[in-house]
Design an enzyme around this catalytic site. Structure first.
Site, PDB file in Angstrom:
ATOM      1  N   HIS A   1     -36.625 -10.733  45.913  1.00 28.01           N
ATOM      2  CA  HIS A   1     -36.909  -9.370  46.358  1.00 28.01           C
ATOM      3  C   HIS A   1     -36.652  -8.313  45.305  1.00 28.01           C
ATOM      4  O   HIS A   1     -37.274  -7.258  45.321  1.00 28.01           O
ATOM      5  CB  HIS A   1     -36.209  -9.095  47.683  1.00 28.01           C
ATOM      6  CG  HIS A   1     -36.935  -9.781  48.775  1.00 28.01           C
ATOM      7  ND1 HIS A   1     -36.581 -11.026  49.221  1.00 28.01           N
ATOM      8  CD2 HIS A   1     -38.073  -9.449  49.418  1.00 28.01           C
ATOM      9  CE1 HIS A   1     -37.455 -11.417  50.128  1.00 28.01           C
ATOM     10  NE2 HIS A   1     -38.375 -10.488  50.268  1.00 28.01           N
TER      11      HIS A   1
ATOM     12  N   CYS B   1     -50.973 -11.606  51.880  1.00 31.86           N
ATOM     13  CA  CYS B   1     -50.138 -10.517  51.359  1.00 31.86           C
ATOM     14  C   CYS B   1     -48.986 -11.012  50.495  1.00 31.86           C
ATOM     15  O   CYS B   1     -48.062 -10.274  50.207  1.00 31.86           O
ATOM     16  CB  CYS B   1     -49.606  -9.664  52.507  1.00 31.86           C
ATOM     17  SG  CYS B   1     -48.585 -10.579  53.672  1.00 31.86           S
TER      18      CYS B   1
HETATM   19  C1  PEP Z   1     -44.544 -13.813  52.016  1.00 23.94           C
HETATM   20  O1  PEP Z   1     -43.683 -14.614  52.391  1.00 23.94           O
HETATM   21  O2  PEP Z   1     -45.533 -14.131  51.333  1.00 23.94           O
HETATM   22  C2  PEP Z   1     -44.430 -12.389  52.357  1.00 23.94           C
HETATM   23  C3  PEP Z   1     -45.381 -11.538  52.081  1.00 23.94           C
HETATM   24  O3  PEP Z   1     -43.252 -12.000  52.918  1.00 23.94           O
HETATM   25  P1  PEP Z   1     -41.923 -11.707  52.091  1.00 23.94           P
HETATM   26  O4  PEP Z   1     -42.250 -11.855  50.638  1.00 23.94           O
HETATM   27  O5  PEP Z   1     -41.513 -10.324  52.453  1.00 23.94           O
HETATM   28  O6  PEP Z   1     -41.007 -12.764  52.587  1.00 23.94           O
END
Ligand code: PEP
Ligand code: MG
Length: 756
Positions: free
Chosen positions: A370, A683
């Site tokens: 993140h 996404c």
């Molecule tokens: C994913 O897992 O691809 C996603 C978009 O969610 P995050 O990265 O917030 O876990």
């Protein structure tokens, strides 16, 4: 040969004499001359010499007693050449009773050193760089004791300060000096967020420059050490107490290890020994730290290296306690700052002044962590997995982050800086060009329209919507508001954020994803159980369903923010249809309540799910009738598909989304949803990389949501692509046994003029 110290009181006396030399008002060269005399006398050595590294990795004889004085400033050795060169190249001491029989012995006639048999030399190290070599020699075959070697290392530390002051050699030359353990000034890593940055190093946990090295009063230094150790332990206990509340759960183990080290008798005893040798408490800690670093460089076992590097961090903390300093970036960040850290949480990144933060270098970190996602949103280039970076830089060092080719340049030469300045200017030109193209449609050469949306989560992301010309927000990560705050965001704060997002979006769609907390998304104020496998644990919708009050609270804020407007809600980490239906029924119930109490409902409510747990892909038939849209979360989907932790640096390059199993799986999902007329988007991070985006479009996707800075490059790729040709080619690849199709797809792009 038995090694007995020739002068047992020597080391203490030597330090005292060194302090007098350092404090004397004479010019630096004379200090060096006096130093070699004092050392030779004290160590009962016939020769004592100081070599310093000059530009071009040359070791120049700067001072000597015993060798031919004419050779001073004339004798030059290459780093790595002869025994002195070997000490500089390896950054470790050499202690040889019979130096001439050593295979690396290189005789320099002008020095007249052929009559000396024994040699003991230590590197002069500052900030991980070897600045020179300090050596003593004797005619007889003498082996110096361990204490004598240690005393020389301590003197070398004092000498390093004199060299580092820039009075002897131009500081720019010192900076070009060689690196301990032969570390090159260019280090490779892994791109976590692309871009280029030139700036000055700010160490996330800055290493403090110890200036007071020699003690006035040994007993007092012992007391200072005890007091600082007490403070260190209680500060660690505080952190641990907080962890018990679940606040720093992920770091629990690390902190526990820290506490163990802070009570480690061996470590503390070594520091006390160094104090007994005449150093101040902080210099003693640093002295032991230098030894530790030398050990660290030799160890290849990853676990042990980690522990040794914990000890290094702990030494830094202890030094800060001793010097009464606090940790943290501080208000006087340079205008162009590159933060260097072992690892960084997303909230820690946000602590830095974003107007000055140009880049980030991490010793750890993975592309889907993140901190990388937030850095991308902020347009900050990040290189991760740069081994040992923290120990190799000093605050204020110039550094280049090339997060296009995954290279870090330490103390670059002027021509390298100029090259990168040019590259930065070019990127800026490209960015402006993308901005100018923002109104052009994302349509392929054969006329296929692609919707490009952005991923967002903070207010800082909203201007990007306009700048990038995106179709809307394909993923709004609502948990970011929780991750960056110190307290739980109340109803009004949540409602306010969602309204502002919708205001910024105007009539463009926004997909709000409900809280995706857990795993690596740590919310500071929330109590969480410790879990063996947090990524497979109690997170996201699992928490929402088990603690429906939390989910309801958020859904109420979303409904309150959207009177008369369209509301799109998406649930994270749904593993089966039952979970989706359970979450949806909580939303339906809240909607009914909203209307019942007389509030204006949204004009339209669309309910979707993330597809990021493979199991859900095998229940699409049951899902299709009740879902309005699906968004594929490739970051999590890939980690569960390949059973490969998205945060584990050892697995980063092991599995590729551009591979037959991943692409066949995605192709099946896309075909099924399209067949049923359910809108599907993707996404994850893959959507924002031109080659991956090209492939996903080839598989049939017509909507991609990505980090805002990727919209320009992905749109350029789309406008140069012929999807028909790609689709035909892709169908021949999915059954191949290849580990990765990256090379083949890159070649396709090149052969067909696709802009990557
Ligand atoms: C994913 O897992 O691809 C996603 C978009 O969610 P995050 O990265 O917030 O876990
Ligand atoms: Mg996810």
């Amino acid at each position: 040969m038995a090694a007995t110290p020739i002068n047992p009181a020597g080391p203490r006396l030597l330090l005292r004499r060194m302090r007098e030399v350092m404090a004397s008002p004479q010019p630096p060269q004379q200090k060096l001359d006096q130093m070699v005399r004092v050392i030779a006398n004290n160590m009962v050595a016939e020769v004592c010499s100081i070599y310093l590294v000059r530009a071009g990795d040359i070791l120049e004889l700067f001072a000597t007693v015993g060798l031919n004085p004419e050779a001073v400033h004339k004798t030059n050795l290459r780093v790595g050449e002869g025994l002195i060169g070997e000490i500089a190249a390896r950054g470790v001491p050499l202690n040889l009773a019979d130096a001439q029989s050593h295979p690396n012995f290189a005789y320099r006639p002008e020095t007249g050193e052929d009559i000396y048999h024994s040699l003991m030399g230590v590197p002069v190290i500052r900030g991980g760089r070897v600045l020179g070599v300090l050596a003593v020699q004797n005619v007889t075959q003498r082996l110096y004791t361990e204490e004598e070697v240690e005393a020389m290392q301590t003197v070398a530390m004092v000498l390093a300060e004199l060299v580092g002051s820039g009075e002897l050699i131009d500081p720019s030359e010192v900076h070009e000096g060689t690196f301990a353990q032969g570390h090159p000034p260019k280090i490779d890593g892994v791109v976590l967020a692309d871009g280029i940055a030139i700036g000055q190093v700010v160490l996330h946990e800055p290493r403090v420059q110890v200036t007071r090295l020699i003690a006035e009063d040994e007993a007092e230094e012992g007391r200072r050490l005890d007091a600082a150790l007490g403070e260190l332990r209680s500060s660690l206990d505080n952190l641990l107490d907080i962890s018990d509340l679940g606040i720093e759960g992920d770091h629990f183990e690390v902190l526990e290890t820290y506490r163990m080290f802070a009570n480690d008798r061996g470590w503390i005893e070594k520091i006390r020994d160094a104090i007994r040798g005449g150093l101040t408490a902080e210099a003693a800690v640093q002295r032991v730290q230098v030894d530790n670093r030398v050990r660290m460089a030799k160890v290849s076992d990853t676990y042990l290296r980690e522990r040794l590097s914990d000890l290094d961090d702990l030494a830094n903390r202890l030094i800060r306690h001793l010097m009464g300093l606090h940790s943290g970036g501080g208000p006087d960040m340079p205008e162009h700052t590159v933060v260097v850290a072992r690892n960084l949480g997303p909230t820690e990144l946000l602590d830095y002044d974003r107007t000055r933060l140009r880049g980030l270098i991490l010793a750890e970190g993975t592309p889907s962590s993140h901190v990388a996602i937030i850095a991308k949103a902020l347009g900050i280039p990040v290189i991760g997995q740069v081994e040992g970076i923290v120990g190799r830089v000093d605050p204020g060092d110039q550094i280049i982050v090339d997060a296009m080719t995954a290279q870090v340049f330490l103390l670059p030469t002027q021509d390298v800086v100029e090259l990168y300045e040019e590259a930065l200017a070019l990127r800026e030109q490209r960015r402006l060009a993308y901005a100018q193209h923002r109104h052009l449609p994302a349509v392929t050469r054969d006329g296929v329209d692609i919707a490009l949306l952005i991923n967002a989560g903070l207010l800082v992301d909203l201007p990007h919507l306009e700048e990038s010309g995106a179709h809307g927000i394909g993923l709004f990560r609502t948990e970011f508001q929780f991750m960056v705050g110190a307290t739980f965001p109340r109803h009004e704060a949540q409602r306010e954020l969602y309204s502002r997002v919708l205001d910024a979006a105007g009539d463009r769609p926004v997909v709000f994803r409900t809280l995706d907390i857990g795993s690596d998304k740590v919310v500071p104020f929330m109590d969480r159980p410790r879990e063996e496998n947090p990524a497979l644990g109690w997170r996201a919708i699992r928490m929402g369903l088990d603690r429906p009050a939390l989910l309801r609270y958020q859904l109420r804020a979303l409904l309150a923010a959207t009177p008369g407007r369209e509301l799109r809600v998406m649930f994270p980490l749904v593993a089966n249809v039952a979970e989706f239906l359970a979450a949806k029924s909580i939303l339906d119930k809240e909607m009914r309540r909203h209307v019942r109490v007389g509030r204006q409902p949204p004009s339209r409510l669309l309910v979707g799910t993330m597809l990021e747990v493979p199991a859900l892909a095998w229940q699409l038939d049951a899902l299709i009738p009740s879902v309005d849209f699906v968004s594929i979360g490739s970051n999590d989907l890939m980690q569960y598909l390949f059973a490969a932790d998205r945060g584990n640096t050892m697995l980063t390059d092991r599995y590729d989304i551009l591979s037959p199993p991943a692409l066949s799986f995605l192709s099946m999902i896309i075909a099924k949803l399209h067949g049923a007329g359910v809108p599907v988007s993707l996404c994850g991070e893959a959507a924002g990389k031109p080659l991956e985006a090209m492939t996903l479009i080839g598989l049939g996707l017509r909507s991609l949501s990505m980090t805002p800075s990727s919209i320009g490059p992905v749109k350029e790729m789309i406008r140069s692509l012929d999807v028909g040709k790609l689709r035909a080619y892709l169908s021949t690849l999915l059954t191949l046994p290849d580990q990765s199709l990256r090379g083949k797809l890159t070649n396709f792009a090149r052969d067909h003029g696709v802009e990557l």
